[in-house]
Design an enzyme around this catalytic site. Structure first.
Site, PDB file in Angstrom:
ATOM      1  N   ASP A   1     -28.023  48.911  22.126  1.00 20.94           N
ATOM      2  CA  ASP A   1     -27.291  50.064  21.073  1.00 20.94           C
ATOM      3  C   ASP A   1     -28.920  50.799  20.732  1.00 20.94           C
ATOM      4  OD1 ASP A   1     -25.623  52.376  20.192  1.00 20.94           O
ATOM      5  OD2 ASP A   1     -24.645  50.697  19.629  1.00 20.94           O
TER       6      ASP A   1
ATOM      7  N   LYS B   1     -13.939  54.304  21.468  1.00 17.43           N
ATOM      8  CA  LYS B   1     -13.504  53.902  20.269  1.00 17.43           C
ATOM      9  C   LYS B   1     -12.321  54.914  19.424  1.00 17.43           C
ATOM     10  CE  LYS B   1     -18.095  52.948  17.938  1.00 17.43           C
ATOM     11  NZ  LYS B   1     -19.442  53.443  17.426  1.00 17.43           N
TER      12      LYS B   1
ATOM     13  N   LYS C   1     -25.300  42.357  21.147  1.00 14.15           N
ATOM     14  CA  LYS C   1     -25.482  43.902  21.605  1.00 14.15           C
ATOM     15  C   LYS C   1     -26.738  43.787  20.426  1.00 14.15           C
ATOM     16  CE  LYS C   1     -23.628  47.593  19.731  1.00 14.15           C
ATOM     17  NZ  LYS C   1     -22.204  48.552  19.621  1.00 14.15           N
TER      18      LYS C   1
ATOM     19  N   LYS D   1     -29.011  46.144  17.911  1.00 15.10           N
ATOM     20  CA  LYS D   1     -29.575  47.568  17.687  1.00 15.10           C
ATOM     21  C   LYS D   1     -30.990  48.008  18.372  1.00 15.10           C
ATOM     22  CE  LYS D   1     -24.909  49.440  15.944  1.00 15.10           C
ATOM     23  NZ  LYS D   1     -24.922  49.971  16.694  1.00 15.10           N
TER      24      LYS D   1
ATOM     25  N   GLY E   1     -16.534  49.113  17.841  1.00 17.01           N
ATOM     26  CA  GLY E   1     -16.205  49.013  16.367  1.00 17.01           C
ATOM     27  C   GLY E   1     -16.840  49.593  15.421  1.00 17.01           C
TER      28      GLY E   1
ATOM     29  N   GLU F   1     -27.037  51.486  26.042  1.00 18.83           N
ATOM     30  CA  GLU F   1     -25.528  52.150  24.961  1.00 18.83           C
ATOM     31  C   GLU F   1     -26.045  53.540  23.878  1.00 18.83           C
ATOM     32  OE1 GLU F   1     -23.023  50.478  22.520  1.00 18.83           O
ATOM     33  OE2 GLU F   1     -21.695  52.044  20.680  1.00 18.83           O
TER      34      GLU F   1
ATOM     35  N   SER G   1     -22.569  42.783  17.222  1.00 24.80           N
ATOM     36  CA  SER G   1     -23.802  43.561  17.402  1.00 24.80           C
ATOM     37  C   SER G   1     -24.709  42.960  16.378  1.00 24.80           C
ATOM     38  CB  SER G   1     -22.927  44.777  16.825  1.00 24.80           C
ATOM     39  OG  SER G   1     -24.022  45.818  16.588  1.00 24.80           O
TER      40      SER G   1
ATOM     41  N   ASP H   1     -20.854  56.457  23.770  1.00 23.16           N
ATOM     42  CA  ASP H   1     -20.613  55.848  22.924  1.00 23.16           C
ATOM     43  C   ASP H   1     -20.419  57.345  22.012  1.00 23.16           C
ATOM     44  OD1 ASP H   1     -19.793  55.049  20.052  1.00 23.16           O
ATOM     45  OD2 ASP H   1     -21.293  54.487  19.557  1.00 23.16           O
TER      46      ASP H   1
HETATM   47  O1  SMG Z   1     -17.820  47.267  14.203  1.00 22.88           O
HETATM   48  O2  SMG Z   1     -19.250  45.626  15.049  1.00 22.88           O
HETATM   49  C1  SMG Z   1     -18.848  46.061  14.793  1.00 22.88           C
HETATM   50  C2  SMG Z   1     -19.985  47.371  14.203  1.00 22.88           C
HETATM   51  C3  SMG Z   1     -20.589  47.692  15.979  1.00 22.88           C
HETATM   52  O3  SMG Z   1     -23.171  48.156  16.235  1.00 22.88           O
HETATM   53  C4  SMG Z   1     -21.907  49.164  15.709  1.00 22.88           C
HETATM   54  N1  SMG Z   1     -21.296  50.102  15.706  1.00 22.88           N
HETATM   55  O4  SMG Z   1     -22.728  52.335  17.650  1.00 22.88           O
HETATM   56  O5  SMG Z   1     -21.593  50.789  18.860  1.00 22.88           O
HETATM   57  C5  SMG Z   1     -21.749  51.601  17.067  1.00 22.88           C
HETATM   58  C6  SMG Z   1     -22.207  51.102  15.657  1.00 22.88           C
HETATM   59  C7  SMG Z   1     -21.371  52.322  14.944  1.00 22.88           C
HETATM   60  C8  SMG Z   1     -21.929  51.557  13.524  1.00 22.88           C
HETATM   61  S1  SMG Z   1     -23.288  51.181  12.672  1.00 22.88           S
HETATM   62  C9  SMG Z   1     -22.800  51.213  11.321  1.00 22.88           C
HETATM   63 MG    MG Z   2     -22.528  52.739  19.433  1.00 26.46          MG
END
Ligand code: SMG
Ligand code: MG
Length: 367
Positions: free
Chosen positions: A187, A261, A159, A161, A289, A212, A133, A237
């Site tokens: 995402d 998750k 991925k 953001k 994650g 996402e 991510s 999610d």
């Molecule tokens: O553990 O690699 C990881 C985080 C992956 O992007 C990630 N998580 O919405 O999926 C999601 C986010 C939530 C935490 S963002 C601080």
């Molecule tokens: Mg997410």
């Protein structure tokens, strides 16, 4: 198995680089760890709630509070992993706190029995393909450098953001720089509204695996409406808080793919039920994650080895976030996979020196 008590431990792990999403920037991961002490073995749980209630309503201080005042006292001395969720069911919400407690008890039970999380959950693979991510950056060149670095490390899926103002341009730049073959997804962490449907459809030409959680977590019908305008598959999610929520979202055509998750849904056992619901509907799932330490990462990698996890997860190596992990680090193989632990329970244990170096406080709760 008889539970003696549970230790709550607060740790703070510095991130290798700031991680920016549509809801904020993380520089340190504050984590609440649980150590369940039983007459047979000790087990570790990791609570994925963050410092502030920005990803969801949960946050780490609230998780510690509800565990200490309500959840741990409700367990009773005689228990197993599967008995945790029913014992906690009358307390509303607080799924991340519940998940951490179930994980700790399950780990103790499995360590005592010499069985692994992977075997217990029904894993069918010895290693899992990994994605990464990538946070929102200040500039596109900076983003391209970060993505290039991850691809060089072997990550099999990227991925990005996104948020309003950081979506079509970065996606185009990454697609044009790294080619059509790369698995790419985005995402939004709820940053858009249904009024943005036409704008989000501008992502369609870039052949994304999925978008996402574009809309609010409660907006299931909005996602269904959006799905009729955009061609990119919608993945949920934040909205998927239980197997029932997953079944409803699928039935309402709000998503074609589900991010699982365990913390968000109340534990690894409910996560497995979501997997089963999705498999029954032909809906692909992948493991999300929450910047886990090696403890949560071990359990996530075990879960991601179930047969319905057909897309690479956010199961990156420890080094994606941490210079030093509190367990032996998870290291990406050359083929972009992580090996599923096979030892008893989680298959990993905190290293005493690394753990004490990041510990802020501990608290013992007798059952
Ligand atoms: O553990 O690699 C990881 C985080 C992956 O992007 C990630 N998580 O919405 O999926 C999601 C986010 C939530 C935490 S963002 C601080
Ligand atoms: Mg997410």
């Amino acid at each position: 198995m008889r539970l003696t008590g549970v230790e709550l431990r607060r740790i703070a792990m510095p991130l290798v680089a700031p991680f920016r999403t549509s809801f904020g920037t993380e520089t340190t991961r504050e984590v609440l760890l649980l150590r369940a002490v039983t007459d047979e073995a000790e087990g570790w749980g990791e609570c994925v709630a963050m410092t502030d209630p920005l990803y969801s309503s949960e946050y780490v201080d609230a998780a510690a509070d509800v565990l200490r005042r309500f959840l741990i006292p409700a367990l009773g001395a005689d228990l197993t992993g599967v008995s945790v969720a029913p014992a906690l069911a009358r307390f509303k919400g607080h799924r991340m706190a519940k998940a951490a407690l179930e994980m700790a008890v399950l780990d103790a039970e499995l360590r005592a029995a010499g069985r692994s999380f992977a075997r217990e959950l029904g894993a069918v693979h010895e290693s899992v393909p990994c994605g990464v991510s990538v946070g929102i950056m200040d500039s596109i060149p900076e983003l391209l450098e970060a993505v290039g670095g991850y691809l060089a490390e072997g990550y099999l899926r990227i991925k990005l953001k996104i948020e309003p103002g950081w979506d079509v341009a970065p996606v185009r730049a990454v697609r044009e720089s790294f080619g059509d073959e790369m698995l790419l997804q985005v995402d939004a962490n709820t940053a858009y509204t249904t009024a943005d449907a036409r704008h989000l459809a501008k992502l369609d030409p870039f052949d994304l695996l999925l978008i996402e959680q574009p809309l609010d977590e409660e907006d299931i019908l909005g996602h269904a409406a959006l799905a009729r305008v955009v061609r990119t598959p919608i993945c949920l999610d934040e909205s998927i808080t239980s197997a029932r929520a997953a079944a409803d979202a699928i039935r309402l055509n709000a998503c074609e793919i589900v991010n699982i998750k365990p913390g968000r849904v109340g534990g690894y056992l409910e996560a497995r039920r979501i997997h089963d619901v999705c498999v029954a509907h032909g809906v692909p799932v992948w493991c999300g994650g929450m910047l886990e330490t090696g403890l949560g990462r071990a359990a996530n990698v075990a879960l991601a080895a179930l047969p319905g996890f057909t897309l690479p997860g956010d199961t990156s190596g420890s080094a994606r976030y941490y210079k030093t992990d509190i367990t032996e680090p998870f290291v990406l193989e050359d083929d972009g996979h992580l090996t599923v632990p096979t030892g008893p329970g989680l298959g990993v244990t905190p290293l005493p020196d690394e753990l004490s170096a990041v510990t802020l406080s501990t608290e013992w709760i007798t059952v």
